[in-house]
Design a protein around this motif. Structure first.
Motif, PDB file in Angstrom:
ATOM      1  N   GLY A 120      46.310  15.341  -8.598  1.00 15.65           N
ATOM      2  CA  GLY A 120      46.466  13.895  -8.426  1.00 15.65           C
ATOM      3  C   GLY A 120      45.585  13.385  -7.296  1.00 15.65           C
ATOM      4  N   LEU A 121      45.587  14.122  -6.183  1.00 14.03           N
ATOM      5  CA  LEU A 121      44.760  13.706  -5.036  1.00 14.03           C
ATOM      6  C   LEU A 121      43.272  13.787  -5.379  1.00 14.03           C
ATOM      7  CD1 LEU A 121      46.753  15.442  -2.154  1.00 14.03           C
ATOM      8  CD2 LEU A 121      46.599  12.976  -2.605  1.00 14.03           C
ATOM      9  N   GLN A 122      42.907  14.815  -6.163  1.00 17.66           N
ATOM     10  CA  GLN A 122      41.503  14.960  -6.559  1.00 17.66           C
ATOM     11  C   GLN A 122      41.076  13.796  -7.452  1.00 17.66           C
ATOM     12  OE1 GLN A 122      39.275  17.534  -5.571  1.00 17.66           O
ATOM     13  NE2 GLN A 122      37.904  15.966  -6.420  1.00 17.66           N
ATOM     14  N   ARG A 123      41.950  13.435  -8.390  1.00 21.22           N
ATOM     15  CA  ARG A 123      41.636  12.303  -9.278  1.00 21.22           C
ATOM     16  C   ARG A 123      41.485  11.014  -8.467  1.00 21.22           C
ATOM     17  NH1 ARG A 123      43.751  12.751 -15.223  1.00 21.22           N
ATOM     18  NH2 ARG A 123      43.428  14.961 -15.512  1.00 21.22           N
ATOM     19  N   LEU A 124      42.358  10.856  -7.490  1.00 16.01           N
ATOM     20  CA  LEU A 124      42.269   9.656  -6.650  1.00 16.01           C
ATOM     21  C   LEU A 124      40.937   9.645  -5.908  1.00 16.01           C
ATOM     22  CD1 LEU A 124      43.434   7.147  -5.287  1.00 16.01           C
ATOM     23  CD2 LEU A 124      44.684   8.644  -3.718  1.00 16.01           C
ATOM     24  N   SER A 125      40.599  10.792  -5.354  1.00 20.49           N
ATOM     25  CA  SER A 125      39.343  10.887  -4.607  1.00 20.49           C
ATOM     26  C   SER A 125      38.137  10.636  -5.526  1.00 20.49           C
ATOM     27  CB  SER A 125      39.298  12.266  -3.950  1.00 20.49           C
ATOM     28  OG  SER A 125      38.016  12.608  -3.620  1.00 20.49           O
ATOM     29  N   ASP A 126      38.197  11.171  -6.752  1.00 22.12           N
ATOM     30  CA  ASP A 126      37.109  10.951  -7.719  1.00 22.12           C
ATOM     31  C   ASP A 126      36.963   9.472  -8.071  1.00 22.12           C
ATOM     32  OD1 ASP A 126      36.766  13.666  -7.861  1.00 22.12           O
ATOM     33  OD2 ASP A 126      37.731  13.906  -9.818  1.00 22.12           O
ATOM     34  N   PHE A 127      38.103   8.789  -8.135  1.00 22.14           N
ATOM     35  CA  PHE A 127      38.099   7.427  -8.671  1.00 22.14           C
ATOM     36  C   PHE A 127      37.855   6.358  -7.616  1.00 22.14           C
ATOM     37  CE2 PHE A 127      40.433   3.533  -9.908  1.00 22.14           C
ATOM     38  CZ  PHE A 127      39.673   3.198 -11.022  1.00 22.14           C
ATOM     39  N   VAL A 128      38.132   6.694  -6.368  1.00 19.28           N
ATOM     40  CA  VAL A 128      38.261   5.637  -5.362  1.00 19.28           C
ATOM     41  C   VAL A 128      37.019   4.744  -5.267  1.00 19.28           C
ATOM     42  CG1 VAL A 128      37.539   6.937  -3.293  1.00 19.28           C
ATOM     43  CG2 VAL A 128      39.308   5.203  -3.109  1.00 19.28           C
ATOM     44  N   ASP A 129      35.832   5.316  -5.428  1.00 24.53           N
ATOM     45  CA  ASP A 129      34.616   4.490  -5.353  1.00 24.53           C
ATOM     46  C   ASP A 129      34.609   3.396  -6.413  1.00 24.53           C
ATOM     47  OD1 ASP A 129      33.642   5.981  -3.310  1.00 24.53           O
ATOM     48  OD2 ASP A 129      32.224   7.148  -4.526  1.00 24.53           O
ATOM     49  N   ARG A 130      35.261   3.668  -7.531  1.00 23.54           N
ATOM     50  CA  ARG A 130      35.198   2.720  -8.653  1.00 23.54           C
ATOM     51  C   ARG A 130      36.420   1.802  -8.734  1.00 23.54           C
ATOM     52  NH1 ARG A 130      35.164   6.495 -12.845  1.00 23.54           N
ATOM     53  NH2 ARG A 130      35.667   7.951 -11.207  1.00 23.54           N
ATOM     54  N   ALA A 131      37.266   1.844  -7.696  1.00 20.43           N
ATOM     55  CA  ALA A 131      38.509   1.060  -7.742  1.00 20.43           C
ATOM     56  C   ALA A 131      38.308  -0.399  -7.329  1.00 20.43           C
ATOM     57  CB  ALA A 131      39.562   1.714  -6.848  1.00 20.43           C
ATOM     58  N   GLY A 132      37.089  -0.760  -6.960  1.00 24.29           N
ATOM     59  CA  GLY A 132      36.822  -2.137  -6.534  1.00 24.29           C
ATOM     60  C   GLY A 132      36.299  -2.987  -7.681  1.00 24.29           C
ATOM     61  N   SER A 133      35.078  -3.507  -7.530  1.00 19.74           N
ATOM     62  CA  SER A 133      34.543  -4.439  -8.529  1.00 19.74           C
ATOM     63  C   SER A 133      34.330  -3.754  -9.885  1.00 19.74           C
ATOM     64  CB  SER A 133      33.229  -5.036  -8.034  1.00 19.74           C
ATOM     65  OG  SER A 133      32.337  -3.987  -7.731  1.00 19.74           O
ATOM     66  N   HIS A 134      34.017  -2.446  -9.867  1.00 18.05           N
ATOM     67  CA  HIS A 134      33.815  -1.727 -11.128  1.00 18.05           C
ATOM     68  C   HIS A 134      35.099  -1.770 -11.960  1.00 18.05           C
ATOM     69  CE1 HIS A 134      31.983   1.325 -13.762  1.00 18.05           C
ATOM     70  NE2 HIS A 134      33.201   1.842 -13.833  1.00 18.05           N
TER      71      HIS A 134
END
Ligand SMILES: Cc1cc2nc3c(=O)[nH]c(=O)nc-3n(C[C@H](O)[C@H](O)[C@H](O)COP(=O)(O)OP(=O)(O)OC[C@H]3O[C@@H](n4cnc5c(N)ncnc54)[C@H](O)[C@@H]3O)c2cc1C
Length: 415
Positions: free
Chosen positions: A23-37
């Motif tokens: 879960g933490l890895q998925r969060l880390s993978d995704f975090v860059d794209r959690a904004g305007s993307h």
């Protein structure tokens, strides 16, 4: 934009290792794209192999392998609240549904009764045959059939697919929403009594009275990027269902209580598999009991059961590193489980992360009665996130939404 990991890992959304680390890895993978993307792309369903536009965190958040607060903190630290507002609001939809159902437990009880009644009353007739055809993905409506199979085969559907699927189920196939919600609860790895039941009710106009959701061919084609170019036979309009509005009278959520000081036995359920991040005031955990088999009113598919079992094992391993005490497993479907729990208490009170309205609480309540009759108290620990948000969840989502900045600030989560 450079992302932290290669796309192949990000695309592996059909494989769901049931660990906090994942879960933490998925969060880390995704975090860059959690904004305007995320804000621009989240409504596209590119298919099960391409989930890079959403976080695919829901099975982890649902079992609290990772918490809403952790997710919000990491995303806001990366983008600030303003740029990640859309994502944070979606996380808060979950919180809203949880808080709303918490103050209206009768909605869950009625849903469970309806499912039992519909299945029994119609066991021999046409309705259950139509439901079987729909669940097998054999209706002849290509997109619907693909989603039915995807759900069974992967344990996940994109949010937009869930909306289209539910709309077609209710308004085109004219099947009872409760049996569609039951199909989802059986197969979704993130199946949640609040998010699922209340989303289905919302689809048919029972939540925001009279407001329904109609699946349209052009919308499906656009947001699946032409995977389903032309869907015929869809209902042209979606007339709201009605039911007994009395069930909706809200009871105030009980205030959080301070825990006893001294030695306690910690109970861990599938509702919160992150015991090491709970706060226990002055209580000291002397032993831990991992509870399984708390499933009243739902039947989980083997994939879901496996996810829950593996997540429990992961929680036990993490807990063992944190608490340095004895651990027991207890299958609560065993008819002697309550007596066994009395023995395991050894006279000490229990503490347990709050069990929200749903199948786990319904199954635990009879055991609670036995424990209380033996003079053994169970003290529930409510997380700060729920305690801060739930008081704003008693009416519409927009009331809670308007409080997001101030509540996050109070929780110490700000960009
Ligand atoms: C008919 C229907 C049934 C649903 N049943 C469930 C369910 O049983 N369990 C469940 O967790 N979600 C449910 N949802 C909400 C939503 O579809 C999923 O949470 C989301 O698709 C999960 O994918 P994700 O983690 O990639 O979400 P993201 O878009 O990345 O969102 C991040 C997180 O926010 C939460 N979230 C996002 N959208 C919603 C939403 N609309 N409502 C509530 N929470 C949301 C989830 O915890 C999710 O993991 C349902 C929606 C519909 C329309």
């Amino acid at each position: 934009m450079q992302y932290k990991t290669d796309p192949p890992r990000l695309q592996a959304a059909t494989d769901w290792p049931a660990t906090r680390e994942e879960g933490l890895q998925r969060l880390s993978d995704f975090v860059d794209r959690a904004g305007s993307h995320y804000a621009a792309e989240r409504n596209y369903d590119f298919g099960p192999e391409q989930r890079t536009n959403v976080s695919v965190l829901s099975p982890y958040i649902r079992h609290r392998l990772i918490s809403e607060a952790e997710v919000a903190a990491e995303v806001i630290a990366a983008h600030g609240l303003s740029a990640s507002e859309k994502f944070i609001q979606e996380v808060c939809w979950r919180t809203y549904w949880k808080g709303w159902l918490e103050s209206r437990p009768a909605i869950w009880d009625r849903y469970v009764q309806d499912v039992v009644h519909l299945k029994n009353a119609d066991a021999q007739n046409d309705l259950m045959q139509q439901v079987r055809v729909a669940c097998a993905g054999e209706t002849g409506i290509a997109c619907f059939d693909a989603w039915a199979r995807e759900l069974v085969e992967t344990g996940y559907l994109h949010n937009h697919a869930r909306m289209w699927f539910a709309s077609i189920w209710i308004f085109t196939l004219k099947l009872p929403w409760q049996l569609g919600a039951d199909f989802f609860m059986t197969h979704l790895l993130d199946g949640d009594p609040a998010s699922n039941t209340l989303s289905w009710r919302w689809m048919c106009g029972l939540h925001t009275r009279g407001k329904t959701y109609l699946a349209r061919s052009s919308n499906i084609s656009e947001f699946t990027r032409g995977r389903f170019p032309q869907t015929e036979r869809l209902a042209p309009f979606a007339e709201a269902l009605t039911d007994d509005g009395q069930l909706e009278n809200a009871q105030p959520v009980k205030p959080r209580k301070k825990l006893p000081s001294g030695d306690v036995v910690l109970l861990v359920t599938d509702e919160d598999l992150n015991p090491e991040t709970l706060t226990f005031d002055d209580a000291r955990v002397r032993s831990v009991v991992m509870l399984s088999g708390l499933e009243h009113g739902v039947t989980y598919a083997p994939r879901v059961t496996r996810f829950k079992s593996a997540a429990r094992l992961d929680a036990r391993a993490r807990g063992a590193r944190q608490f340095w005490c004895t651990f027991e497993n207890l299958d609560c479907s065993d008819r002697h489980a309550a007596e066994r729990l009395v023995q395991l208490a050894n006279g000490l009170p229990f503490v347990c992360a709050e069990i929200p309205v749903g199948p786990t609480r319904a199954a635990f309540e009879p055991m609670l009665d036995v424990l209380n009759a033996q003079g053994l108290a169970v003290h529930f620990v409510r997380r700060d996130w729920d305690d801060a948000f739930w008081p704003h969840a008693s009416n519409g989502f927009f009331q809670l939404k308007s409080k997001i900045p101030s509540v996050l600030q109070r929780l110490g989560i700000s960009g």
